[in-house]
Design an enzyme around this catalytic site. Structure first.
Site, PDB file in Angstrom:
ATOM      1  N   THR A  70      78.087   1.766   9.346  1.00  0.00           N
ATOM      2  CA  THR A  70      77.326   0.547   9.631  1.00  0.00           C
ATOM      3  C   THR A  70      75.873   0.810   9.242  1.00  0.00           C
ATOM      4  O   THR A  70      75.484   1.953   8.992  1.00  0.00           O
ATOM      5  CB  THR A  70      77.370   0.199  11.137  1.00  0.00           C
ATOM      6  N   ILE A  88      75.241  10.346  13.403  1.00  0.00           N
ATOM      7  CA  ILE A  88      73.930   9.696  13.376  1.00  0.00           C
ATOM      8  C   ILE A  88      73.483   9.551  11.925  1.00  0.00           C
ATOM      9  O   ILE A  88      73.379  10.540  11.186  1.00  0.00           O
ATOM     10  CB  ILE A  88      72.886  10.518  14.188  1.00  0.00           C
ATOM     11  N   LYS A  89      73.244   8.305  11.559  1.00  0.00           N
ATOM     12  CA  LYS A  89      72.856   8.007  10.174  1.00  0.00           C
ATOM     13  C   LYS A  89      71.337   8.003  10.095  1.00  0.00           C
ATOM     14  O   LYS A  89      70.659   7.261  10.818  1.00  0.00           O
ATOM     15  CB  LYS A  89      73.421   6.649   9.801  1.00  0.00           C
ATOM     16  N   ILE A  90      70.823   8.837   9.197  1.00  0.00           N
ATOM     17  CA  ILE A  90      69.379   9.082   9.115  1.00  0.00           C
ATOM     18  C   ILE A  90      68.905   8.786   7.695  1.00  0.00           C
ATOM     19  O   ILE A  90      69.534   9.245   6.730  1.00  0.00           O
ATOM     20  CB  ILE A  90      69.095  10.583   9.409  1.00  0.00           C
TER      21      ILE A  90
END
Ligand code: E4P
Length: 223
Positions: free
Chosen positions: A27, A84-86
């Site tokens: 997402t 965790i998208k960084i």
């Protein structure tokens, strides 16, 4: 190559999950905003998590390392196996380094070049997401960029898993699989398009017609 769905639409996610072809969902803030700008991100993410059960990347919106780490802590209270998208910015790399030390999985997003991918890998990213479609959008060669990343990964035996992202068409999926990407994250429309072929549909129709003819013939002779 595994497939993820790139979506925050719960109907799409449930449908594709029921087909058994995806092992996760990615997402981003734009995908969440597209669905319902008023929805609480946490409850939408949890709904997605319960629908798929596999990988789920949730993106932070801070642009400083401390803010990203605080957001990551919060997301991990929603569900502990969140990825965790960084974003691929220097502050993001520092956050990845710290999350990697804590053994929290990370997905470095908005990668457009092999050097960005290398840096993300070296910072300890679990996944590196190379964006093909957005490169094509500016008349660069997204497939070539993905090929180069995969070639470097093979030559150097690097650890991060390569996600082909910003996929715009089934050809992107094929070329990334050939190049050796570990995962492609694909929008619903493209994924459904990739399952279809006119000869498949025509074949199903003619098999059904022939079956019907056989049944009619049997009925006529009372068999
Ligand atoms: C990947 O994780 C991103 O969410 C996504 O692939 C972005 O793609 P877009 O260029 O279609 O927005």
């Amino acid at each position: 190559m595994e497939l993820y769905l790139d979506s925050a639409n719960i109907q799409e996610i449930r449908h594709v999950a029921s087909l058994g072809i995806i092992s996760g969902v990615t997402t981003n803030p734009s995908l969440l905003a597209k669905e319902d700008p008023t929805v609480d991100a946490r409850s939408r993410i949890l709904e997605i998590y319960e629908s798929v059960g596999g990988h789920l990347s949730v993106e932070v919106i801070s642009t400083d390392t401390d803010g990203m780490l605080r957001e990551a802590d919060d997301i991990l209270t929603w569900f502990p196996d969140a990825t965790i998208k960084i974003p691929m910015i220097p502050a993001g790399l520092a956050a990845v380094k710290e999350l990697s030390r804590q053994e929290v999985p990370t997905n470095v997003t908005l990668i457009f070049t092999p050097t960005q991918a290398l840096a993300a890998n070296n910072a300890g990213a679990t996944y590196v997401s190379i964006f093909l479609g957005r490169l094509d959008d500016i008349s660069a060669d997204g497939i070539q960029a993905a090929r180069e990343v995969c070639e470097i990964w093979e030559a150097q035996a690097l650890e991060s898993l390569v996600i082909a992202a910003s996929i715009r068409n089934p050809l992107h999926i094929i070329e990334c699989a050939k190049a050796g990407a570990d995962i492609a994250t694909v929008p619903y429309k493209v994924l459904m398009q990739s399952l279809k072929h006119p000869l498949t549909d025509a074949g199903v129709e003619s098999f059904l017609n022939d079956h019907r003819k056989m049944m009619d013939a049997k009925q006529k002779i009372g068999a």
